[in-house]
Design an enzyme around this catalytic site. Structure first.
Site, mmCIF file in Angstrom:
data_model
loop_
_atom_site.group_PDB
_atom_site.id
_atom_site.type_symbol
_atom_site.label_atom_id
_atom_site.label_comp_id
_atom_site.label_asym_id
_atom_site.label_seq_id
_atom_site.Cartn_x
_atom_site.Cartn_y
_atom_site.Cartn_z
ATOM 1 N N VAL A 183 0.816 -1.222 0.000
ATOM 2 C CA VAL A 183 0.000 0.000 0.000
ATOM 3 C C VAL A 183 0.846 1.267 0.000
ATOM 4 C CG1 VAL A 183 -2.010 -1.091 1.060
ATOM 5 C CG2 VAL A 183 -0.259 -0.016 2.522
ATOM 6 N N TYR A 190 4.010 4.874 15.814
ATOM 7 C CA TYR A 190 2.761 4.164 15.518
ATOM 8 C C TYR A 190 1.556 4.988 15.966
ATOM 9 C CZ TYR A 190 -0.855 0.554 15.832
ATOM 10 O OH TYR A 190 -2.019 -0.160 15.698
ATOM 11 N N ALA A 228 1.333 8.215 16.447
ATOM 12 C CA ALA A 228 1.177 9.408 15.622
ATOM 13 C C ALA A 228 0.530 9.072 14.279
ATOM 14 C CB ALA A 228 2.533 10.067 15.395
ATOM 15 N N ILE A 262 -7.342 -6.851 20.773
ATOM 16 C CA ILE A 262 -7.807 -7.844 19.795
ATOM 17 C C ILE A 262 -6.734 -8.906 19.611
ATOM 18 C CG2 ILE A 262 -8.676 -8.234 17.478
ATOM 19 C CD1 ILE A 262 -10.463 -6.428 19.187
#
Length: 264
Positions: free
Chosen positions: A77, A168, A170, A201
């Site tokens: 991505v 992470y 931010a 999770i």
């Protein structure tokens, strides 16, 4: 025609009308995998996008084995051209994209003063720029259709702050802000944009972090969650399916925490 036949026909039309083209990034494992399965179970055509092309293909094959319509695309991505190419393949195979869930993500742990520019850039590139590339690639389809659903997967770290992973936190905080801005910009076009910030999770990524000593063991984590147990990918998937449904058309720019009450 009997009432029973009329009802069955109406239900069939409803299911057909609600079948959409759904793109899920990071769809080959963890929460993304659960989201793909839930969309497939809801009758959507599912495009499984993942940096691990072999795993994405395996997931698509598993979904097709259940009678679902699914395809796979190997894509990083952070690579804008690759994202556009993958979305183009989905259009050719399934048609215009109507649903996007950005589940691809990268996590890293380090004291703030030890975070290198390279580590910062990598986490931000995946978690924020990846969302930007994917959303920008599909929004024109949704505008043209006058209908669209985007769900970003952020993090509870962005809501409460997480020491030892400032980069992470931010990046996920930026995703929260981006979600709200997109929601306002495209509401009149019939597109809703919401975010789910998970917490607690049980996923392969969280288990890897536990094994490396960055996160507490599951039983310790569960004690800090009001409901008393960890959540699952299926919990996230259920929220995604709802937010991407017709029934959620009046919900946009919202933060739907799936966290067992750990962030209120």
């Amino acid at each position: 025609m009997s009432n029973t036949a009329t009802t069955a026909s109406a239900e069939s039309r409803d299911r057909s009308a609600q079948a959409r083209v759904a793109v899920v990034t990071g769809g080959a494992s963890g929460m993304g995998l659960s989201i793909c399965a839930a969309f497939a179970d809801s009758g959507h055509r599912v495009a499984v996008l993942d940096v691990d092309g072999t795993a994405a293909q395996r997931v698509a094959e598993q979904l097709r084995a259940t009678g679902a319509t699914a395809m796979a695309c190997a894509v990083d991505v952070t690579d804008r051209d690759a994202v556009r190419e993958a979305i183009g393949k989905v259009r050719v195979e399934f048609g215009a994209i109507e649903i996007l869930v950005t589940s691809a993500g990268s996590v890293d742990f380090a004291p703030f003063t030890d975070i290198t520019p390279q580590a910062w850039d990598r986490v931000v590139d995946v978690n924020l720029n990846g969302v930007f590339h994917c959303a920008q690639a599909v929004v024109p389809d949704m505008v043209a259709a006058g209908w669209g659903r985007i769900v970003t997967i952020s993090s509870s770290s962005a809501q409460r702050g997480s020491p030892g992973m400032v980069h992470y936190t931010a990046s996920k905080g930026a995703v929260l802000a981006m979600t709200k801005a997109l929601a306002r910009e495209y509401a009149a076009a019939g597109i809703t944009v919401n975010t789910i910030p998970p917490s607690g999770i049980d996923t392969p990524m969280s288990r890897q972090s536990q094994a490396a000593g960055h996160l507490p063991h599951s039983d310790q984590m569960a004690k800090a969650i009001p409901v008393g147990h960890l959540g699952t990918g299926e919990d996230i998937a259920a929220a995604c399916v709802f937010l991407c449904s017709e029934q959620a058309g009046y919900i946009t720019g919202q933060v739907l925490g799936v966290n067992g009450g750990s962030v209120i």
